[in-house]
Structures are given as structure tokens and as C-alpha cells.
Write an enzyme that holds these catalytic residues in place. Structure first.
Site, PDB file in Angstrom:
ATOM      1  N   GLU A 121       0.843  -1.203   0.000  1.00  0.00           N
ATOM      2  CA  GLU A 121       0.000   0.000   0.000  1.00  0.00           C
ATOM      3  C   GLU A 121       0.877   1.251   0.000  1.00  0.00           C
ATOM      4  O   GLU A 121       0.626   2.211  -0.746  1.00  0.00           O
ATOM      5  CB  GLU A 121      -0.920  -0.014   1.225  1.00  0.00           C
ATOM      6  CG  GLU A 121      -1.683   1.278   1.460  1.00  0.00           C
ATOM      7  CD  GLU A 121      -1.872   1.544   2.929  1.00  0.00           C
ATOM      8  OE1 GLU A 121      -1.705   2.713   3.334  1.00  0.00           O
ATOM      9  OE2 GLU A 121      -2.180   0.601   3.687  1.00  0.00           O
ATOM     10  N   HIS A 122       1.940   1.248   0.804  1.00  0.00           N
ATOM     11  CA  HIS A 122       2.858   2.386   0.831  1.00  0.00           C
ATOM     12  C   HIS A 122       3.593   2.532  -0.498  1.00  0.00           C
ATOM     13  O   HIS A 122       3.801   3.653  -0.982  1.00  0.00           O
ATOM     14  CB  HIS A 122       3.864   2.208   1.962  1.00  0.00           C
ATOM     15  CG  HIS A 122       3.315   2.539   3.315  1.00  0.00           C
ATOM     16  ND1 HIS A 122       3.629   3.685   3.986  1.00  0.00           N
ATOM     17  CD2 HIS A 122       2.441   1.879   4.112  1.00  0.00           C
ATOM     18  CE1 HIS A 122       2.991   3.724   5.149  1.00  0.00           C
ATOM     19  NE2 HIS A 122       2.272   2.617   5.247  1.00  0.00           N
TER      20      HIS A 122
ATOM     21  N   GLU B  62       6.402   3.186  11.448  1.00  0.00           N
ATOM     22  CA  GLU B  62       4.978   3.233  11.796  1.00  0.00           C
ATOM     23  C   GLU B  62       4.656   2.184  12.848  1.00  0.00           C
ATOM     24  O   GLU B  62       3.901   2.450  13.792  1.00  0.00           O
ATOM     25  CB  GLU B  62       4.116   3.004  10.549  1.00  0.00           C
ATOM     26  CG  GLU B  62       2.626   3.020  10.830  1.00  0.00           C
ATOM     27  CD  GLU B  62       1.795   2.714   9.594  1.00  0.00           C
ATOM     28  OE1 GLU B  62       0.654   2.231   9.759  1.00  0.00           O
ATOM     29  OE2 GLU B  62       2.279   2.942   8.471  1.00  0.00           O
TER      30      GLU B  62
END
Length: 463
Positions: free
Chosen positions: A63-64, A142
Site C-alpha cells: 500500500e505504501h 509506523e
């Protein structure tokens, strides 16, 4: 392009039309001319449940990577172009899907569609070692910031690992482990894209101040030439017995501000009447400051400073009823747990009152209206029901199914599922001052040795 459905009237007068491109991309449109904005939402049918052992976190990492450029959009250009046009954007990853979304001024809709199509069709031309390492570090940071280094941060990870057995596709959470993030290779990422990022594995919804005919023309222009492929394997079976059959428990000693009792109860799969009944039950028991558990633990007993109960709806595995209680002062967890079990047993025997049913159903109706009341929320719901249940129209009538549930069904859901032999329990106990000081020294030593600093802007949030 084939139009496979026509608009159908739904709750509140909302409508949606469905279409399918020759390459398999499903398209859902919903007009809303109240404000001059348009939302674009793209759901790919891939999440952490599709990952294999040793490569957890790959769906979220990818996704990143989707924000790291494509053939015609370099580097951070996706963010720069959308925000420069007055729009907002992000992406999230869950157990069951990965989504990307933009909300744009209506006259900038074409830009958002072009950007999504460019990365769906050409991401591999820009995916290289530099972007892989950059975003690997971002995701690891994160994890540190949102999970490892905050109070109770790993509770969700610990409880899902307890509630779903080893080897189950939902045993691990989307964030993945540090070891697996380190192990992921560029070829893993490329193969992941080739397998899952195809038009026939996606649903695109566009909601807002749109001209449907023009919107479909743009979609055909930008997405129509992207080839579909059939390399995807179905996710592993997520089914489990209705109940765990025993209580699973773990005591966690960490530097947290207060004792806590958290539990996950195995509940029916999303999309079923039983799941709707369970949702109403959890709302009566722990949905806000008028709920039974809040009134008992916070207001009456004053044994807790917070008490909540909510439903994590899952379509491919049993859903989870999520209990979260933070203790007050020096109150011990056994006293809180006894009060919780007392309230659950009483509810299982008596069921909700008419007033509680009305309040809980009104609360769930309001939440549904809040989701569908914005163009972005409606676009997301249309994608959700299309990907997980095959029919986006169900999004427009979901509240009716919740309002149709009876008090006896709610009581029965609690009696069958909200019991001690059907839960995974976490008990948080704070460290003593001496233990906390020792832990702090150990953490400082680890930081001194740690040269793995995160770089780059965090491209997207995980869910």
C-alpha cells in the site's frame, strides 16, 4: 463496457449504478449534486489474510509502495498533484482488502481517475530498490510509533493472535512483524503486484457531483486498456467453530498508565442477520456512555475510567466483539471482570429493554447515515459491499437489516457468544517503579545500538 445494473431506489433515495469493463473492472457510480465534490474509491480484493507465513505485512507495505510513483508520476507526485488540485487522499490496509481514495473538487475528477489508472497499470516500471527500502523503513517506523512504543499498542495484535489459532489467515494483523518486513524482497513486491493489482480484482466507485456518462468515458479511457489476469489464489479458509470452547488468557506486564481488561469474543461473520444482532447487543452493553457496562463500571462502581464494547466486522472469518476496560486507581482486574461477567449473564438471561433496543438501533442508524452522508464514506461503503458480498446495492439498505433485528435475537446472540468459554483475554498490569526504571534503561541501550532510522514521508495510514 457493459452496464450490468440500473439504478434502484434505496433508503433515503440514494441510488447507485453498476458497470463492468471488458477487462473485469467493476465500476459503481452514485450521483450526489449537493456539493461540488467527487470521491474516487478503489478497493483491491487483497489484505493480510492473503499473506503467507514469513511474509506478513506485505499487503500493507505494498500500500505504501503505491504512493512511490508510476510510469508518468514520479516520486511523491500522486500526493502533490491531488493536494495541489485541492483534494485529499490516502490508502489503508485491513485483513480483507486494500483501498485507495481521493476526494476532489468535481472539476478535478478526471485527474484522480488518471492517477489511479496510471499506478494500477504501470507501477512496476517505477518500483525499484530505493523505493522498496524507503517504504520498508517508513512502515517499520509506523509499527514502532503506533504499536510497539505506545501504551497498550500491541493489544490488538496479541488478542487476534489468541482468538485466531496459529496458521489461521487472520492470526496476524496487517502491520506485520519486524522480521517479516526485513525479509520482504523487491521480487516479493513485484510478484504481489502481478498477482493482486489487476482490474478484475478491483472495484472502483465514484460518488458525488458527477456526470455519469462523462465519468464512464474517462474510466474506459484510462482503465480500459489495463489487462486483467487470473493469477490470484483464493484466500485460505477462515471458518472456525462458533465458539472458542475455552477461555484463552495472557497477562501483560508493561509500562502502562493503568490496569486494563481487554477481551475478544468470537462472533458471527459479517453479512449475516446474527452479526447484526450481535452488533445491537454490543451497542447496548458497551456502545457509549449510556451503555450498561459504562453505567455499571464507570458511574456506579467507579472501578473503571473507561469501558467500551464494539464489533469488528469480518466477512471471511468470525467477527470479533472487542471489550476494552481501563481500571480506576488501584482497582484490581478480578473485581472488574466479575462485574463484566455479571452484566453479560444478566443480559443473556433478560435481553435488552425496549428503550435499550430503540437507543441502540438509533445509534447504529446514525452511524450508517454518517458513513453514507459524505461522498467519500458512501464510495467506501459501495466498494465494501461489492468486494466482500458481491453487491454494492446492499450498502444502501444495510440499516434496514439492523433495524429489523428483534430483542430476542439480540438476547440469543449474547447468550450463545458472550460467555467466558468464548473469549481471548488480555490483562494489563503496570510495571512497578523499579521495573519501569529497568525497562527504560534497556530501551535506551537498544536505541543506542539501533541504526535502522526511518526515512521518507509516511505515504499512507494502515488500518
Amino acid at each position: 463496457m457493459g452496464d450490468t445494473a440500473t439504478a434502484r431506489a434505496a433508503s433515503g433515495g440514494l441510488t447507485a449504478t453498476e458497470h463492468r469493463l471488458a477487462n473485469g473492472l467493476r465500476v459503481v457510480l452514485s450521483e450526489d449534486h449537493l456539493t461540488p465534490v467527487a470521491a474516487v474509491c478503489l478497493w483491491y480484493d487483497v489484505g493480510s489474510r492473503h499473506e503467507v507465513k514469513g511474509r506478513t505485512g506485505l499487503a500493507h507495505l505494498f500500500e505504501h509502495l503505491m504512493f512511490q510513483g508510476s510510469a508518468q508520476v514520479k516520486g511523491n507526485g500522486h500526493f502533490e498533484l491531488v493536494q495541489g488540485a485541492g483534494g485529499s487522499l490516502n490508502g489503508t490496509t485491513s485483513f480483507e482488502r486494500t483501498n485507495y481514495f481521493e476526494t476532489m473538487p468535481a472539476h478535478q475528477l478526471e485527474l484522480a481517475l488518471w492517477l489511479e489508472a496510471d499506478r494500477m497499470g504501470t507501477l512496476l516500471t517505477a518500483l525499484d530498490d530505493e523505493s522498496m527500502e524507503n517504504q520498508r523503513d517508513v512502515v517499520k517506523n509506523e509499527r514502532r510509533q503506533r504499536y510497539d512504543n505506545v501504551p497498550y499498542g500491541t493489544a490488538f495484535e496479541k488478542l487476534t493472535a489468541l482468538a485466531y489459532p496459529e496458521g489461521h489467515p487472520y492470526h496476524h494483523t496487517p502491520i506485520g512483524s519486524m522480521a517479516d518486513l526485513d525479509a520482504a524482497t523487491l521480487e516479493d513486491a513485484r510478484q504481489f503486484f502481478r498477482t493482486y493489482y489487476a482490474p478484475n480484482n478491483a472495484v472502483l466507485s465514484v460518488v458525488g457531483d458527477i456526470d455519469p456518462e462523462q465519468t464512464l468515458a474517462w474510466i474506459e479511457k484510462y482503465f480500459g486498456s489495463i489487462p486483467g489476469h487470473d493469477g490470484k489464489q483464493p484466500p485460505r479458509d477462515g471458518s472456525l467453530p462458533d465458539t472458542i470452547g475455552t477461555e484463552l488468557r495472557e497477562v501483560v506486564r508493561e509500562e502502562v498508565p493503568a490496569r486494563a481488561l481487554m477481551a475478544a469474543y468470537r462472533l458471527p461473520e459479517d453479512g449475516t442477520r446474527a452479526a447484526d444482532a450481535a452488533d445491537v447487543a454490543l451497542t447496548v452493553l458497551g456502545g457509549g456512555e449510556s451503555s450498561r457496562l459504562y453505567n455499571r463500571l464507570v458511574r456506579r462502581d467507579r472501578s473503571a475510567v473507561a469501558a467500551g464494547f464494539g464489533l469488528l466486522r469480518l466477512a471471511g472469518a468470525p467477527s470479533l466483539g472487542w471489550l476494552d476496560v481501563k481500571a480506576s486507581g488501584d482497582v484490581e482486574i478480578p473485581a472488574i471482570e466479575a462485574a463484566v461477567d455479571d452484566e453479560l449473564a444478566r443480559f443473556a438471561a433478560e435481553g435488552p429493554t425496549a428503550e435499550e433496543m430503540e437507543r441502540a438501533q438509533a445509534q447504529l442508524e446514525r452511524e450508517w447515515l454518517d458513513r453514507l452522508g459524505t461522498v467519500a464514506g458512501r464510495a467506501d461503503e459501495l466498494c465494501r459491499y461489492a468486494v466482500l458480498f458481491g453487491d454494492p446495492q446492499l450498502a444502501l439498505s444495510a440499516v434496514g437489516r439492523v433495524l429489523d433485528v428483534t430483542a430476542d435475537e439480540v438476547r440469543q446472540a449474547a447468550a450463545e457468544r458472550l460467555c467466558p468459554d468464548n473469549r481471548a483475554v488480555l490483562v494489563y498490569e503496570p510495571l512497578t517503579p523499579e521495573e519501569a526504571e529497568h525497562a527504560e534503561h534497556a530501551e535506551h541501550a537498544e536505541h543506542a545500538e539501533n541504526t535502522d532510522a526511518a526515512t521518507g514521508e509516511e505515504a499512507a495510514a494502515s488500518e
